[in-house]
Motif scaffolding. Structure first.
Motif, short mmCIF file in Angstrom:
data_model
loop_
_atom_site.label_atom_id
_atom_site.label_comp_id
_atom_site.label_asym_id
_atom_site.label_seq_id
_atom_site.Cartn_x
_atom_site.Cartn_y
_atom_site.Cartn_z
N CYS A 89 0.83 -1.21 0.00
CA CYS A 89 0.00 0.00 0.00
C CYS A 89 0.86 1.27 0.00
O CYS A 89 1.98 1.27 0.50
CB CYS A 89 -0.93 0.00 1.21
N ALA B 125 -6.75 1.65 2.93
CA ALA B 125 -5.41 1.73 2.35
C ALA B 125 -5.53 1.80 0.83
O ALA B 125 -6.46 1.24 0.24
CB ALA B 125 -4.60 0.51 2.75
N LYS C 152 -3.64 1.08 -2.84
CA LYS C 152 -2.52 0.33 -3.42
C LYS C 152 -2.56 0.40 -4.94
O LYS C 152 -3.64 0.38 -5.54
CB LYS C 152 -2.53 -1.11 -2.93
#
Length: 322
Positions: free
Chosen positions: A116, A128, A130
């Protein structure tokens, strides 16, 4: 508020920068922050963990934890989680983190988001971000149906403020858990470089096929020495056997996000760009004005690297060593 457990990695009794990022991010969330440190040097970093936001540090001091063994680490992390009862775990998406925490997640029925680049903690919930498909798009990850949320963060993505030496942590010594191991570490073959690992480095000088032969990497080493940088390489150079795989930046190598990335003789294949596009400032030196790297570069120099790099090295020497 809940508890955040940070898996703090250290090298020779010094906290890794990536772990300091995570401790500070956890402290900002307003949750209670617990750190866990493994190995015979674990006691050396408890003060630093406190200065960077840990309220408590769980130390498992044992020489058998100095090098990574998947079964041993999984058993000991699980034991610490049992005691701490965190709702969120933060760790670096290092080679250790990426191998260890999916095992921990499987054992404890937790969710895990890996690799992430952004982190948002609000109370017990965490989101998060990513990258996917070589950084062409980004996914936002939330957690469902789990009381334990594990986020693995890339290094150099979060801000680091000065440590607050007035803060200290409560140190809790934990006994090591020793399961019957199916694997044992016989030997670790280390690289000779004393320089920082690429993923942690703040300045990287990287070389590609434009350097023509392995011997010309000396020119990059000279520049790196003046800047206090780590040397990286493109896949073509690694495949040709000029340098070791540990130096490869890119999709099948290491993902880096230094403050300064100097790319010398690298055309910039999409796989390479995916590994270094998080760099704050990118300087590209290439004799082909149409090289794709120039589209990502903050500054571009079209010309002969064999003339430009030694001149840069001289100028940096003058500027930095007065």
């Amino acid at each position: 508020m809940g508890k955040v457990l940070v898996f703090a990695e250290q090298t020779n009794g010094k906290l890794k920068r990536s772990s300091i990022e995570l401790l500070q991010a956890a402290a900002k969330s307003g949750n209670t922050v617990a750190a866990v440190v493994f190995g015979s040097h674990a006691g050396d970093v408890t003060a630093a963990a406190g200065h960077n936001g840990a309220n408590e540090v769980h130390v498992v001091k044992d020489a058998s934890l100095d090098s990574y063994n998947p079964e041993l680490f999984t058993a000991n992390i699980a034991a610490v989680i049992e005691k701490v009862q965190p709702s969120i775990i933060l760790a670096s998406a290092s080679s250790t983190g990426k191998d260890l925490f999916p095992r921990v997640a499987a054992r404890l029925g937790a969710g895990v988001a890996s690799d992430c680049t952004e982190l948002n903690i609000s109370g017990d919930s965490v989101t998060a971000t990513k990258p996917m498909y070589s950084g062409k798009c980004f996914a936002k990850a939330n957690f469902e149906n789990t009381n334990l949320k594990i986020v693995l963060m890339r290094a150099n993505q979060l801000p680091v403020a000065a440590a607050d030496t007035s803060k200290s942590a409560n140190v809790v010594e934990q006994a090591i858990v020793k399961p019957d191991l199916k694997t044992l570490i016989k030997e670790i073959v280390k690289g000779t470089s004393e320089k920082l690992d690429l993923t942690e480095a703040n300045i990287i000088v990287s070389g590609g096929r434009g350097l023509k032969e392995a011997a010309n990497f000396k020119m990059l080493n000279d520049l790196a020495d003046v800047l206090g940088a780590t040397v990286g390489a493109s896949r073509a150079v690694v495949d040709a056997g000029w340098v070791g795989h540990g130096m490869q930046v890119g999709q099948t190598g290491k993902t880096v996000a230094p403050s300064l990335y100097i790319a010398v003789g690298i055309s910039g294949a999409i796989q390479h760009l995916a590994g270094m596009s998080g760099s704050k400032v990118i300087v590209a030196i290439n004799n082909d004005p149409n090289a794709p790297i120039f589209q990502k570069a903050t500054y571009g120099i079209v010309g002969d690297a064999f003339e430009i790099v030694p001149k840069l090295t001289e100028e940096f020497k003058k500027a930095l060593h007065h």
